[in-house]
Design an enzyme around this catalytic site. Structure first.
Site, PDB file in Angstrom:
ATOM      1  N   ASP A  49       1.291  -1.386  -0.138  1.00 36.08           N
ATOM      2  CA  ASP A  49      -0.100  -0.002   0.131  1.00 36.08           C
ATOM      3  C   ASP A  49       0.973   1.520   0.175  1.00 36.08           C
ATOM      4  O   ASP A  49       0.507   2.357  -0.456  1.00 36.08           O
ATOM      5  CB  ASP A  49      -0.623   0.465   1.660  1.00 36.08           C
ATOM      6  N   ASP A  82       7.247   3.978   3.498  1.00 35.41           N
ATOM      7  CA  ASP A  82       7.607   5.001   3.541  1.00 35.41           C
ATOM      8  C   ASP A  82       9.005   4.661   4.159  1.00 35.41           C
ATOM      9  O   ASP A  82       9.705   5.415   3.795  1.00 35.41           O
ATOM     10  CB  ASP A  82       6.777   5.193   5.214  1.00 35.41           C
ATOM     11  N   VAL A 105      -1.691   8.197   6.764  1.00 37.76           N
ATOM     12  CA  VAL A 105      -3.327   8.146   5.958  1.00 37.76           C
ATOM     13  C   VAL A 105      -4.108   7.321   6.393  1.00 37.76           C
ATOM     14  O   VAL A 105      -3.141   5.990   7.190  1.00 37.76           O
ATOM     15  CB  VAL A 105      -2.667   8.516   4.460  1.00 37.76           C
TER      16      VAL A 105
HETATM   17  P1  5GP Z   1       7.847   1.134   6.142  1.00 39.65           P
HETATM   18  O1  5GP Z   1       8.179  -0.214   6.126  1.00 39.65           O
HETATM   19  O2  5GP Z   1       7.916   1.517   4.122  1.00 39.65           O
HETATM   20  O3  5GP Z   1       8.626   1.842   6.529  1.00 39.65           O
HETATM   21  O4  5GP Z   1       6.767   1.183   6.156  1.00 39.65           O
HETATM   22  C1  5GP Z   1       5.344   0.245   5.326  1.00 39.65           C
HETATM   23  C2  5GP Z   1       4.505   0.168   5.966  1.00 39.65           C
HETATM   24  O5  5GP Z   1       3.886   0.863   7.407  1.00 39.65           O
HETATM   25  C3  5GP Z   1       3.418  -0.316   5.335  1.00 39.65           C
HETATM   26  O6  5GP Z   1       2.995  -1.011   4.298  1.00 39.65           O
HETATM   27  C4  5GP Z   1       1.768   1.030   5.561  1.00 39.65           C
HETATM   28  O7  5GP Z   1       1.450  -0.616   6.839  1.00 39.65           O
HETATM   29  C5  5GP Z   1       2.652   1.067   7.047  1.00 39.65           C
HETATM   30  N1  5GP Z   1       2.325   2.554   7.045  1.00 39.65           N
HETATM   31  C6  5GP Z   1       3.650   3.851   6.817  1.00 39.65           C
HETATM   32  N2  5GP Z   1       2.788   4.841   6.607  1.00 39.65           N
HETATM   33  C7  5GP Z   1       1.129   4.662   6.912  1.00 39.65           C
HETATM   34  C8  5GP Z   1       0.120   5.650   6.863  1.00 39.65           C
HETATM   35  O8  5GP Z   1       0.285   6.718   6.807  1.00 39.65           O
HETATM   36  N3  5GP Z   1      -0.406   5.068   7.434  1.00 39.65           N
HETATM   37  C9  5GP Z   1      -1.234   4.330   7.391  1.00 39.65           C
HETATM   38  N4  5GP Z   1      -1.997   3.601   7.574  1.00 39.65           N
HETATM   39  N5  5GP Z   1       0.060   2.608   7.570  1.00 39.65           N
HETATM   40  C10 5GP Z   1       0.899   3.258   7.271  1.00 39.65           C
HETATM   41 MG    MG Z   2       1.681  -2.443   5.174  1.00 37.56          MG
END
Ligand code: 5GP
Ligand code: MG
Length: 209
Positions: free
Chosen positions: A127, A130, A181
């Protein structure tokens, strides 16, 4: 601090990047139009474009889509129905946000990949990107199988100042501001996945009511 807060508000117990204050029973629609980050119309058009980009890059051979659940669920459903090639769907369950957290905790793969991906052409779908840690962790697990190729696709990518932890995704729907979000599959404490638009969860100082 708490003075002036309407009754029924609870605060997240842990320090977080976005200071969230919500009703103990969250409203059905947390968004007003000003908080829409990506509208349902924009999503629908961009998903169709993404499917074309993936189809021309990956070719007509069978594709194995590895979807990172739960967040990618709705994006996945829309995307795969627009992909023209034969397709196998595999899911992996990853969690990094727990309960009312809006900052990531330790990454937990609670349902691993149980399909042999050796020699397959893989597309990982998530989805939102980040820090990149989730995608990097799933890519690493996919790579252990020895696939023929591995591409990655995310609907959203946050604009951050620091360098991501993992490789950049090959296909990106939208670059969005660094806000928390929900909607179109993304949740807060398990809620709001069914909202058709991607919206920013309201910050208390913006006057959640
Ligand atoms: P990363 O590992 O890239 O830091 O974060 C990715 C995961 O964190 C995504 O698959 C999602 O599940 C969650 N995530 C990151 N940012 C958001 C956000 O703004 N809202 C939500 N609901 N989940 C997020
Ligand atoms: Mg996720």
């Amino acid at each position: 601090m708490a003075g002036g807060r309407p009754p029924g508000f609870v605060e997240t117990p842990q320090p977080c990047r976005y200071h969230i204050a919500m009703r103990s029973t969250p409203p059905r629609e947390p968004a007003d139009p000003s908080t829409v980050i990506v509208s349902r119309g924009q999503i629908s058009r961009r998903v169709a474009e993404l499917a074309q980009e993936i189809a021309s890059d990956c070719g007509p051979q069978e594709l194995t889509v590895v979807a990172i659940l739960d967040g990618a669920l709705i994006f996945l459903a829309d995307l795969v129905r627009r992909l023209p090639m034969p397709l196998v769907l595999v899911t992996v369950g990853v969690r990094s946000y727990r309960g009312r957290a809006v900052t990531a905790g330790p990454l937990e793969v609670h349902r691993g990949i149980h399909t042999d991906l050796a020699g397959r052409r893989v597309l990982i779908v998530d989805d939102i990107y980040d820090t990149g840690a989730t995608l990097a962790a799933v890519m690493e697990r996919v790579a252990r199988h020895g696939p023929n190729s591995c591409r990655t696709c995310v609907l959203l990518r946050k604009r951050r100042d620091d360098e991501p932890a993992g490789p950049r995704p090959d296909f990106v729907g939208f670059d969005i501001p660094d806000v928390f979000v929900v909607g179109y599959g993304l949740d807060y404490d398990g809620r709001y996945r069914n909202l058709p638009d991607v919206v920013a969860l309201k910050r208390s100082e913006e006057g959640t009511s």
